[in-house]
Enzyme design. Structure first.
Site, PDB file in Angstrom:
ATOM      1  N   ASP A  97       0.828  -0.941   0.000  1.00  0.00           N
ATOM      2  CA  ASP A  97      -0.025   0.083   0.151  1.00  0.00           C
ATOM      3  C   ASP A  97       0.996   1.056  -0.072  1.00  0.00           C
ATOM      4  O   ASP A  97       1.615   1.738  -1.098  1.00  0.00           O
ATOM      5  CB  ASP A  97      -0.854   0.080   1.049  1.00  0.00           C
ATOM      6  CG  ASP A  97      -2.037   0.948   1.296  1.00  0.00           C
ATOM      7  OD1 ASP A  97      -2.266   1.570   0.325  1.00  0.00           O
ATOM      8  OD2 ASP A  97      -2.367   1.268   2.548  1.00  0.00           O
ATOM      9  N   PHE A 146     -10.345   0.064  -0.372  1.00  0.00           N
ATOM     10  CA  PHE A 146     -10.058  -0.632   0.742  1.00  0.00           C
ATOM     11  C   PHE A 146     -10.614  -2.155   0.439  1.00  0.00           C
ATOM     12  O   PHE A 146     -11.993  -2.100   0.097  1.00  0.00           O
ATOM     13  CB  PHE A 146     -10.372  -0.213   2.024  1.00  0.00           C
ATOM     14  CG  PHE A 146     -10.078  -1.051   3.207  1.00  0.00           C
ATOM     15  CD1 PHE A 146      -8.861  -0.425   3.810  1.00  0.00           C
ATOM     16  CD2 PHE A 146     -10.407  -2.209   3.828  1.00  0.00           C
ATOM     17  CE1 PHE A 146      -8.051  -1.224   4.935  1.00  0.00           C
ATOM     18  CE2 PHE A 146      -9.964  -2.797   5.114  1.00  0.00           C
ATOM     19  CZ  PHE A 146      -8.849  -2.300   5.376  1.00  0.00           C
TER      20      PHE A 146
HETATM   21  P1  IMP Z   1       1.624  -0.407   3.882  1.00  0.00           P
HETATM   22  O1  IMP Z   1       2.739  -0.435   4.962  1.00  0.00           O
HETATM   23  O2  IMP Z   1       0.975   0.858   3.691  1.00  0.00           O
HETATM   24  O3  IMP Z   1       2.241  -0.892   2.384  1.00  0.00           O
HETATM   25  O4  IMP Z   1       0.697  -1.395   4.249  1.00  0.00           O
HETATM   26  C1  IMP Z   1       0.751  -2.615   4.403  1.00  0.00           C
HETATM   27  C2  IMP Z   1      -0.262  -3.380   5.220  1.00  0.00           C
HETATM   28  O5  IMP Z   1      -1.337  -2.659   5.358  1.00  0.00           O
HETATM   29  C3  IMP Z   1      -0.690  -4.619   4.717  1.00  0.00           C
HETATM   30  O6  IMP Z   1       0.204  -5.569   5.411  1.00  0.00           O
HETATM   31  C4  IMP Z   1      -2.221  -4.799   5.252  1.00  0.00           C
HETATM   32  O7  IMP Z   1      -2.325  -5.479   6.306  1.00  0.00           O
HETATM   33  C5  IMP Z   1      -2.566  -3.210   5.268  1.00  0.00           C
HETATM   34  N1  IMP Z   1      -3.342  -2.720   4.359  1.00  0.00           N
HETATM   35  C6  IMP Z   1      -3.047  -1.880   3.364  1.00  0.00           C
HETATM   36  N2  IMP Z   1      -4.156  -1.771   2.341  1.00  0.00           N
HETATM   37  C7  IMP Z   1      -5.110  -2.431   2.782  1.00  0.00           C
HETATM   38  C8  IMP Z   1      -6.399  -2.899   2.278  1.00  0.00           C
HETATM   39  O8  IMP Z   1      -7.160  -2.327   1.406  1.00  0.00           O
HETATM   40  N3  IMP Z   1      -7.218  -3.808   3.007  1.00  0.00           N
HETATM   41  C9  IMP Z   1      -6.554  -4.546   4.081  1.00  0.00           C
HETATM   42  N4  IMP Z   1      -5.318  -4.438   4.693  1.00  0.00           N
HETATM   43  C10 IMP Z   1      -4.757  -3.355   3.968  1.00  0.00           C
END
Ligand code: IMP
Ligand code: MG
Length: 174
Positions: A97, A146
């Protein structure tokens, strides 16, 4: 909720990911390190789709709290990480993300003297990415919505769904 990716499409993509991983590591032993909890479904399918000598490891990282879809402070629990000294490590997460989770995990594994560290995810929300690297492997790029299913949760629900779906606004309370 709105279905984005069918179960059969995911299975196909995970098998393709398995071939790509085999091509890269060329028979070398590999530790696939799943990021808890979101990667567990992908982890269990992927390890059965890769013909390499594999060890499975886990690391816990969480940044969401309860019924919210915004990130909180990233909490990392290193107590589950196996010995990765001199081993190739593939960090496996459900989704890339912002990228901050994998950005924080990579140096933790490098500091444990892994031979190499690469990253793989099922989903990549490219327009949300805030770091200056990309995952080495991804199965699908998705828009900024999401999503739940195939390991991804909202408030710890929906992880068991075999497909990926986007939640509608009225299904999100936080
Ligand atoms: P990042 O650190 O922003 O890349 O987020 C990674 C973590 O956020 C992932 O391991 C997911 O657990 C959570 N995450 C990010 N986007 C979503 C989503 O759309 N649905 C569910 N979990 C998400
Ligand atoms: Mg996660």
């Amino acid at each position: 909720m709105k279905k984005l990716i069918e179960a059969a499409e995911i299975q196909q993509a995970v098998h393709k990911l398995g071939r790509d991983i085999e091509d890269w590591y060329q028979g070398e032993p590999l530790t696939i390190l799943g990021v808890l909890t979101g990667s567990v479904i992908l982890l269990s399918d992927l390890v059965r789709a890769v013909e390499l000598p594999i060890k499975i490891g886990l690391i816990q990282a969480s940044s969401y709290r309860g019924a919210t879809t915004t990130r909180g402070e990233l909490v990392i629990n290193e107590s589950l990480i196996p010995n990765v000294e001199h081993r190739h490590v593939l960090l496996l997460d459900d989704i890339f993300d912002t990228g901050h989770t994998l950005q924080k995990l990579i140096p933790i594994i490098e500091n444990r003297r892994a031979r190499s560290v690469r990253t793989a995810v099922l989903l990549w929300k490219e327009e949300r990415t805030e770091v200056d690297f990309a995952p080495d492997y991804h199965c699908f790029k998705i828009p900024n919505e999401f999503v739940v299913g195939y390991g991804l949760d909202y408030n710890d629900e929906y992880r068991h769904l075999p497909f990926i779906a986007a939640l509608e606004d009225h299904e999100i309370t936080g």
